[in-house]
Design an enzyme around this catalytic site. Sequence first.
Site, PDB file in Angstrom:
ATOM      1  N   ASP A 126       0.820  -1.209   0.000  1.00 29.18           N
ATOM      2  CA  ASP A 126       0.000   0.000   0.000  1.00 29.18           C
ATOM      3  C   ASP A 126       0.854   1.260   0.000  1.00 29.18           C
ATOM      4  O   ASP A 126       2.061   1.223   0.271  1.00 29.18           O
ATOM      5  CB  ASP A 126      -0.900   0.028   1.237  1.00 29.18           C
ATOM      6  CG  ASP A 126      -2.120  -0.878   1.082  1.00 29.18           C
ATOM      7  OD1 ASP A 126      -2.378  -1.332  -0.041  1.00 29.18           O
ATOM      8  OD2 ASP A 126      -2.800  -1.129   2.100  1.00 29.18           O
ATOM      9  N   LYS A 175      -3.739   3.435  -2.430  1.00 33.50           N
ATOM     10  CA  LYS A 175      -4.925   4.272  -2.595  1.00 33.50           C
ATOM     11  C   LYS A 175      -4.699   5.590  -1.879  1.00 33.50           C
ATOM     12  O   LYS A 175      -4.060   5.639  -0.839  1.00 33.50           O
ATOM     13  CB  LYS A 175      -6.163   3.595  -2.009  1.00 33.50           C
ATOM     14  CG  LYS A 175      -6.507   2.242  -2.591  1.00 33.50           C
ATOM     15  CD  LYS A 175      -7.835   1.776  -2.047  1.00 33.50           C
ATOM     16  CE  LYS A 175      -8.108   0.330  -2.410  1.00 33.50           C
ATOM     17  NZ  LYS A 175      -7.327  -0.586  -1.582  1.00 33.50           N
ATOM     18  N   MET A 200      -7.540   9.575   8.672  1.00 32.79           N
ATOM     19  CA  MET A 200      -7.939  10.174   7.388  1.00 32.79           C
ATOM     20  C   MET A 200      -8.947  11.306   7.590  1.00 32.79           C
ATOM     21  O   MET A 200      -9.963  11.388   6.911  1.00 32.79           O
ATOM     22  CB  MET A 200      -8.522   9.095   6.466  1.00 32.79           C
ATOM     23  CG  MET A 200      -7.524   8.003   6.121  1.00 32.79           C
ATOM     24  SD  MET A 200      -8.256   6.584   5.259  1.00 32.79           S
ATOM     25  CE  MET A 200      -9.078   5.724   6.634  1.00 32.79           C
TER      26      MET A 200
END
Length: 266
Positions: free
Chosen positions: A44, A66, A180
């Site tokens: 990732d 991502k 996030m």
Amino acid sequence: MSQAPEKETKSPCVSLVGAGPGDPDLLTVKALRLIQSADVVVYDRLVSDEIMELIPAGATRIFAGKAALHHHMKQGDINETLVNLARSGRRVVRLKGGDPFIFGRGSEEAMYLAEHGICFEIVPGITASAGCTAYAGIPLTHRGLSTGVRIVTGHVREGEELDLDWQGLADPNTTLVVYMGLTNVARISRELIAHGLPPETPAAAVQSGTTPRQRAAASTLAELPEMLEREQFKAPSLLVIGKVVSLANTLAWKIPQSSCDMEAHG
């Protein structure tokens, strides 16, 4: 005439490995062993450069990272890639930042592997809420300040509105950790205050926690959005809201704080 013993064949398998928040010294012994013996690593965006350097030179690396509003590889493609790699007979490591089962979609990948008859193992990693706060000197719980921790994500799909249990999250005796959360920090601050959390509640952000690039700063809940914009915090950043943030000036130990320190701004 005796026959040669049949060569042992192993069932295809995938190791879903938590890489932790960035510091390679925080890897588990098992995670390190699997990384260093992998034939192929699907990794990732949040896996640090320092951990990537531990992958053997001959191993295949597949980036499946991502970012907000941008996916290098869609989740369905990642799932299918893991199945195909496992069936090829190679030692497959799916390397995820933090912990695979905490906002890492590891459970979705494990379910897909199980549905397709692929064995898997889960190797937990130190999640950002534990690692980044510890390196910034913010205890998640502390007697007299916090009796528990709530971990939520501030990320939503494009076009959707962040919808959390604001009343439940606005608990002055709980530490709130937001993954996030940069994009929606203004809404987070506004909703928590509207549901009863005092505007002067200490709040902090930790960027690239546990790595040499770590930076941290603190303010109040009301001033958090402006502080993040002024100090130009970028992903990956973790938001921490609660009275425990007030201990950071005393307990910060790992990364020297410069102009962007843990003193409240404003």
